[in-house]
Design an enzyme around this catalytic site. Structure first.
Site, PDB file in Angstrom:
ATOM      1  N   ASP A 282       1.233   2.255   8.954  1.00  0.00           N
ATOM      2  CA  ASP A 282       0.029   1.618   8.391  1.00  0.00           C
ATOM      3  C   ASP A 282       0.348   0.299   7.685  1.00  0.00           C
ATOM      4  O   ASP A 282       0.194   0.187   6.463  1.00  0.00           O
ATOM      5  CB  ASP A 282      -0.645   2.604   7.401  1.00  0.00           C
ATOM      6  CG  ASP A 282      -2.119   2.293   7.207  1.00  0.00           C
ATOM      7  OD1 ASP A 282      -2.649   1.394   7.898  1.00  0.00           O
ATOM      8  OD2 ASP A 282      -2.750   2.963   6.368  1.00  0.00           O
TER       9      ASP A 282
ATOM     10  N   ASP B 188       0.838  -1.218   0.000  1.00  0.00           N
ATOM     11  CA  ASP B 188       0.000   0.000   0.000  1.00  0.00           C
ATOM     12  C   ASP B 188       0.869   1.262   0.000  1.00  0.00           C
ATOM     13  O   ASP B 188       0.555   2.240   0.681  1.00  0.00           O
ATOM     14  CB  ASP B 188      -0.938  -0.004   1.209  1.00  0.00           C
ATOM     15  CG  ASP B 188      -2.093   1.010   1.062  1.00  0.00           C
ATOM     16  OD1 ASP B 188      -2.346   1.470  -0.065  1.00  0.00           O
ATOM     17  OD2 ASP B 188      -2.726   1.343   2.080  1.00  0.00           O
TER      18      ASP B 188
HETATM   19  N1  LIG Z   1       2.424   5.884  15.027  1.00  0.00           N
HETATM   20  C1  LIG Z   1       1.899   7.051  14.663  1.00  0.00           C
HETATM   21  N2  LIG Z   1       2.407   8.216  15.112  1.00  0.00           N
HETATM   22  C2  LIG Z   1       1.869   9.404  14.750  1.00  0.00           C
HETATM   23  N3  LIG Z   1       0.812   9.520  13.932  1.00  0.00           N
HETATM   24  C3  LIG Z   1       0.262   8.389  13.451  1.00  0.00           C
HETATM   25  C4  LIG Z   1       0.767   7.103  13.782  1.00  0.00           C
HETATM   26  N4  LIG Z   1       0.011   6.176  13.154  1.00  0.00           N
HETATM   27  C5  LIG Z   1      -0.912   6.843  12.463  1.00  0.00           C
HETATM   28  N5  LIG Z   1      -0.778   8.187  12.633  1.00  0.00           N
HETATM   29  C6  LIG Z   1      -1.611   9.258  12.053  1.00  0.00           C
HETATM   30  O1  LIG Z   1      -2.880   8.739  11.703  1.00  0.00           O
HETATM   31  C7  LIG Z   1      -3.056   8.751  10.285  1.00  0.00           C
HETATM   32  C8  LIG Z   1      -3.767   7.486   9.833  1.00  0.00           C
HETATM   33  O2  LIG Z   1      -3.005   6.365  10.187  1.00  0.00           O
HETATM   34  P1  LIG Z   1      -2.903   5.073   9.275  1.00  0.00           P
HETATM   35  O3  LIG Z   1      -2.129   4.058  10.047  1.00  0.00           O
HETATM   36  O4  LIG Z   1      -2.387   5.437   7.927  1.00  0.00           O
HETATM   37  O5  LIG Z   1      -4.418   4.591   9.219  1.00  0.00           O
HETATM   38  P2  LIG Z   1      -5.532   4.576   8.064  1.00  0.00           P
HETATM   39  O6  LIG Z   1      -4.898   4.991   6.774  1.00  0.00           O
HETATM   40  O7  LIG Z   1      -5.955   3.144   8.062  1.00  0.00           O
HETATM   41  O8  LIG Z   1      -6.573   5.503   8.558  1.00  0.00           O
HETATM   42  C9  LIG Z   1      -1.654   8.919   9.724  1.00  0.00           C
HETATM   43  O9  LIG Z   1      -1.643   9.542   8.480  1.00  0.00           O
HETATM   44  C10 LIG Z   1      -1.002   9.790  10.767  1.00  0.00           C
HETATM   45  O10 LIG Z   1      -1.406  11.132  10.615  1.00  0.00           O
HETATM   46 MG   LIG Z   2      -3.036   5.023   5.974  1.00  0.00          MG
END
Ligand SMILES: Nc1ncnc2c1ncn2[C@@H]1O[C@H](COP(=O)(O)OP(=O)(O)O)[C@@H](O)[C@H]1O
Ligand SMILES: [Mg+2]
Length: 254
Positions: free
Chosen positions: A204, A187
């Site tokens: 992610d 992804d």
């Molecule tokens: N470990 C982390 N530390 C800081 N911010 C995070 C972290 N994991 C996710 N985020 C924030 O949350 C957003 C969404 O997370 P993500 O894992 O991409 O989930 P999804 O795309 O499934 O909603 C990221 O773009 C970032 O802004």
């Molecule tokens: Mg994401």
């Protein structure tokens, strides 16, 4: 005064503000509240501070543990998740191929898969959040912060200052995934890489599959195309073929 329910009592521990508690209780089901409470009781974090992101499939919160470290708490939504897509990435992966009958079990397996993938990625030398714990649909991990302590921005919003260096880092991620971790990320995009003050961090990882997954080659090709397209758009012309060559060349260096 009405008697406090068990969920309200649990929530009080990790959501101190009453307003936030009301919203939390409306958004999340009983099982999720129990899982968050249990992870907090075990000391993986103390309180949830605020929402960082509310995506299609998950909410991400910034939390803090008792020692003052920031944590990210990612809570997968059970009802809103795309189960058919999740099944496609789970079933072909020998770690998760057992049959699951309901949506909840699919989301729980996905959460565990993200935890395991992050562990493998860390071990393979890829900069990504260190996973700390998971339970049901809740994952606790290292919080990737910028200099001010806020969540580091996505590459989409924060273009790297040095494009060539960013390209090399990402080719390094791809190579370490493939050759060290035996994983295909599946992804790659400017939304799943954070720019932490010019250090790139891959996040992610729920969808990443073992290279033995029947679709892993197609996923890899798609990742390469997406990365090449991103850099070409930013002004660093790269064809997928060239990128694959750079990826192979990286093998000798890692
Ligand atoms: N470990 C982390 N530390 C800081 N911010 C995070 C972290 N994991 C996710 N985020 C924030 O949350 C957003 C969404 O997370 P993500 O894992 O991409 O989930 P999804 O795309 O499934 O909603 C990221 O773009 C970032 O802004
Ligand atoms: Mg994401």
């Amino acid at each position: 005064m009405p008697k406090e329910s068990r969920e309200e009592f649990s929530l009080r521990k990790f959501v101190p503000k009453e307003e936030q508690r009301k919203t939390f209780a409306k958004v999340f089901d009983k099982g999720t509240i129990e899982a968050v409470h249990s992870l907090s009781t075990k000391g993986h974090f103390d309180v949830l501070e605020h929402v960082v992101s509310t995506g299609k499939e998950a909410h991400v919160f910034r939390a803090r543990d008792q020692a003052g470290n920031s944590r990210a708490v990612k809570i997968y939504k059970i009802k809103a998740s795309d189960f058919n897509r999740m099944q496609r990435y789970l079933e072909g992966d020998i770690r998760f191929k057992q049959v699951r009958k309901n949506k909840q079990d699919i989301v729980f397996a996905w959460t565990k898969k993200e935890f395991k993938n992050l562990l493998l990625m860390n071990k393979a030398g890829i900069r990504c959040p260190m996973p700390i714990a998971f339970q049901k649909n809740v994952l606790v991990m290292e919080f990737i912060a910028d200099a001010k302590g806020n969540a580091a921005p996505q590459l989409k919003e924060a273009k790297p200052r040095d494009l060539k260096k960013a390209y090399e880092t990402i080719v390094g991620f791809l190579a370490r995934l493939l050759y060290n971790a035996g994983l295909v990320y599946a992804d790659f995009s400017e939304y799943n890489i954070l720019n932490k003050d010019e250090e790139l961090v891959l996040i992610d990882a729920g969808q990443a599959v073992l290279t033995t997954h029947p679709e892993s080659e197609a996923f890899f090709e798609r990742d390469v195309r997406n990365v090449a397209r991103y850099f070409s758009k930013q002004g660093l012309e790269k064809s997928p073929g060239e990128m694959k060559g750079d990826n192979k060349a990286e093998k000798g260096k890692i």
